[in-house]
Motif scaffolding. Sequence first.
Motif, PDB file in Angstrom:
ATOM      1  N   MET A  37       1.008  -1.226   0.096  1.00  0.00           N
ATOM      2  CA  MET A  37      -0.081   0.029  -0.043  1.00  0.00           C
ATOM      3  C   MET A  37       0.832   1.352   0.121  1.00  0.00           C
ATOM      4  N   GLU A  38       1.202   2.032  -1.270  1.00  0.00           N
ATOM      5  CA  GLU A  38       1.805   3.143  -1.155  1.00  0.00           C
ATOM      6  C   GLU A  38       1.168   4.340  -0.499  1.00  0.00           C
ATOM      7  N   ARG A  39      -0.044   4.329  -0.408  1.00  0.00           N
ATOM      8  CA  ARG A  39      -0.774   5.456  -0.136  1.00  0.00           C
ATOM      9  C   ARG A  39      -1.866   5.167   0.752  1.00  0.00           C
ATOM     10  N   PHE A  40      -2.093   5.878   1.834  1.00  0.00           N
ATOM     11  CA  PHE A  40      -3.427   5.536   2.630  1.00  0.00           C
ATOM     12  C   PHE A  40      -3.505   6.986   3.176  1.00  0.00           C
ATOM     13  N   ALA A  41      -4.793   7.148   3.790  1.00  0.00           N
ATOM     14  CA  ALA A  41      -5.257   8.111   4.704  1.00  0.00           C
ATOM     15  C   ALA A  41      -6.102   7.734   5.868  1.00  0.00           C
ATOM     16  N   THR A  42      -5.673   8.608   6.789  1.00  0.00           N
ATOM     17  CA  THR A  42      -6.578   8.549   8.138  1.00  0.00           C
ATOM     18  C   THR A  42      -7.617   9.828   8.114  1.00  0.00           C
TER      19      THR A  42
ATOM     20  N   ARG B 164      -7.347  12.803   9.133  1.00  0.00           N
ATOM     21  CA  ARG B 164      -6.518  14.031   9.278  1.00  0.00           C
ATOM     22  C   ARG B 164      -5.365  13.943   8.342  1.00  0.00           C
ATOM     23  N   LEU B 165      -4.642  12.883   8.144  1.00  0.00           N
ATOM     24  CA  LEU B 165      -3.460  12.590   7.432  1.00  0.00           C
ATOM     25  C   LEU B 165      -3.513  11.766   6.033  1.00  0.00           C
ATOM     26  N   THR B 166      -2.516  12.124   4.962  1.00  0.00           N
ATOM     27  CA  THR B 166      -2.456  11.351   3.991  1.00  0.00           C
ATOM     28  C   THR B 166      -1.212  10.861   4.111  1.00  0.00           C
TER      29      THR B 166
ATOM     30  N   LEU C 111       8.314   3.091   5.121  1.00  0.00           N
ATOM     31  CA  LEU C 111       7.893   4.138   5.756  1.00  0.00           C
ATOM     32  C   LEU C 111       7.166   5.270   4.699  1.00  0.00           C
ATOM     33  N   TRP C 112       6.321   6.005   5.329  1.00  0.00           N
ATOM     34  CA  TRP C 112       5.579   7.086   4.424  1.00  0.00           C
ATOM     35  C   TRP C 112       5.918   8.544   4.881  1.00  0.00           C
ATOM     36  N   ALA C 113       5.818   9.400   3.949  1.00  0.00           N
ATOM     37  CA  ALA C 113       5.698  10.805   4.390  1.00  0.00           C
ATOM     38  C   ALA C 113       3.993  11.050   4.609  1.00  0.00           C
ATOM     39  N   LEU C 114       4.069  11.784   5.850  1.00  0.00           N
ATOM     40  CA  LEU C 114       2.684  12.353   6.233  1.00  0.00           C
ATOM     41  C   LEU C 114       2.476  13.794   5.943  1.00  0.00           C
ATOM     42  N   ARG C 115       1.304  13.974   5.327  1.00  0.00           N
ATOM     43  CA  ARG C 115       0.746  15.389   4.976  1.00  0.00           C
ATOM     44  C   ARG C 115      -0.595  15.644   5.766  1.00  0.00           C
ATOM     45  N   THR C 116      -0.670  16.962   6.009  1.00  0.00           N
ATOM     46  CA  THR C 116      -2.044  17.281   6.602  1.00  0.00           C
ATOM     47  C   THR C 116      -2.819  17.445   5.352  1.00  0.00           C
ATOM     48  N   GLY C 117      -4.379  17.635   6.223  1.00  0.00           N
ATOM     49  CA  GLY C 117      -5.492  17.624   5.061  1.00  0.00           C
ATOM     50  C   GLY C 117      -5.084  19.108   4.189  1.00  0.00           C
TER      51      GLY C 117
END
Length: 169
Positions: A1-6, A8-10, A62-68
Amino acid sequence: MERFATERLTAERLRQDHLADLVALHLDPVVSRYLGGVRSPEATAAYLAAAMAHWDRHGFGLWALRTGAGEFAGRAGIRRAAIGGADEFEILYTFRRELWGRGLASEIVTALTAMARSELGIASLVGLVATGNEASCRVLEKFNFTRERTMLSRGEPVTVFRSPAWRKT
């Protein structure tokens, strides 16, 4: 899974174009005090190269995390690691200091533990928490990780936390 979202985060798989954000994160002395100290841009580039190689070998990492709003928030993930001589799966997360205290660590731990269980079939995770990082201890304890032992990691004392074992899928 190369991308996912929570909520408040991607999260997106770490790539070379995340280097500048990681350098800024690792140069912050307050953030880095629990990561073994400030890392030079060259050390961060080596860290990123190792993280990308982990993805190539294992299909996760590891993933980079971004805000909304799309701003870099930090990094988090699951990686294979030799810890105390044993092959383990380590959960890790680091956020920009401005985002501390907002529940984002709990949010990402929720997502990563679910992913470890359901998608990766991992039976248990470990987390290494630097001595003095009580906020991170509380996050892991909230998810029923237990304090297993203390040890040195990169010359620094850490507590090894272990998740409750769950059945592999």
